[in-house]
Scaffold this active site. Structure first.
Site, mmCIF file in Angstrom:
data_model
loop_
_atom_site.group_PDB
_atom_site.id
_atom_site.type_symbol
_atom_site.label_atom_id
_atom_site.label_comp_id
_atom_site.label_asym_id
_atom_site.label_seq_id
_atom_site.Cartn_x
_atom_site.Cartn_y
_atom_site.Cartn_z
ATOM 1 N N CYS A 49 0.866 -1.186 0.000
ATOM 2 C CA CYS A 49 0.000 0.000 0.000
ATOM 3 C C CYS A 49 0.901 1.234 0.000
ATOM 4 O O CYS A 49 2.119 1.120 -0.155
ATOM 5 C CB CYS A 49 -0.987 -0.004 1.165
ATOM 6 S SG CYS A 49 -0.269 0.243 2.798
ATOM 7 N N ARG A 93 -3.310 -0.600 5.444
ATOM 8 C CA ARG A 93 -3.880 -1.673 4.632
ATOM 9 C C ARG A 93 -2.945 -2.851 4.397
ATOM 10 O O ARG A 93 -3.346 -4.009 4.560
ATOM 11 C CB ARG A 93 -4.375 -1.119 3.291
ATOM 12 C CG ARG A 93 -5.522 -0.153 3.451
ATOM 13 C CD ARG A 93 -5.892 0.497 2.141
ATOM 14 N NE ARG A 93 -4.811 1.362 1.680
ATOM 15 C CZ ARG A 93 -4.757 1.944 0.498
ATOM 16 N NH1 ARG A 93 -5.720 1.726 -0.383
ATOM 17 N NH2 ARG A 93 -3.757 2.726 0.171
ATOM 18 N N ASP A 142 -9.113 3.226 1.749
ATOM 19 C CA ASP A 142 -7.974 3.679 2.532
ATOM 20 C C ASP A 142 -8.466 4.325 3.830
ATOM 21 O O ASP A 142 -8.968 5.443 3.822
ATOM 22 C CB ASP A 142 -7.134 4.673 1.732
ATOM 23 C CG ASP A 142 -5.808 4.987 2.399
ATOM 24 O OD1 ASP A 142 -5.661 4.715 3.621
ATOM 25 O OD2 ASP A 142 -4.914 5.508 1.710
#
Length: 152
Positions: free
Chosen positions: A8, A14, A123
């Protein structure tokens, strides 16, 4: 051994969530020796930082352990070290392609592709919603592991 790298932007939300969810799923299925799982960032912004506290809290809430982790950035050599390189969103994929100089081995995927969609993993750095991100990561990792174990 299947070598999987989750990627990420900063490697504090994440991708470490995906790494530890995948490790948890692998362990639950008794497949520990069959997988090497890691996570990294495309940017340098968070290098050396631990997972974001709300991400850690969400994983704790779900009963998924997060061992010691510090954000690190992908390098060109990571392309050869991993069998699959899984990005969380379209920007991650673009950045990985630039860093790796393409994808000649067809190793790069977006995590949600394994669930039948090309949408990004939300996100939580921006949304603040770690529940949605966790649900998407869990679904993606489960589908990925199912595919790998079925040999398809």
């Amino acid at each position: 051994m299947n070598r999987i790298l989750f990627v990420c932007h900063g490697n504090i939300c994440r991708s470490p969530m995906a790494q530890f969810v995948m490790e948890y799923l692998v362990e639950k299925r008794g497949l520990n020796g069959s997988y090497h799982i890691d996570s990294k960032a495309t940017s340098t912004e968070e290098i050396g930082n631990p997972p974001y506290p709300p991400a850690r809290r969400k994983m704790q809430e779900e009963g998924i352990p997060m061992r010691a982790h510090r954000a690190s950035q992908i390098t060109r050599s990571d392309y050869e070290k991993f069998d699959l390189i899984i990005g969380m969103d379209s920007a991650n994929i673009r950045n990985m392609l630039m860093i790796f100089g393409g994808d000649p081995g067809h190793k790069i995927y977006k995590l949600r592709e394994f669930t039948g969609t090309t949408e990004d993993i939300a996100d939580p750095w921006y949304t603040g919603n770690f529940d949605i991100t966790y649900d998407q990561v869990l679904a993606g990792c489960t589908a990925l592991l199912d595919r790998l174990e079925s040999g398809k």
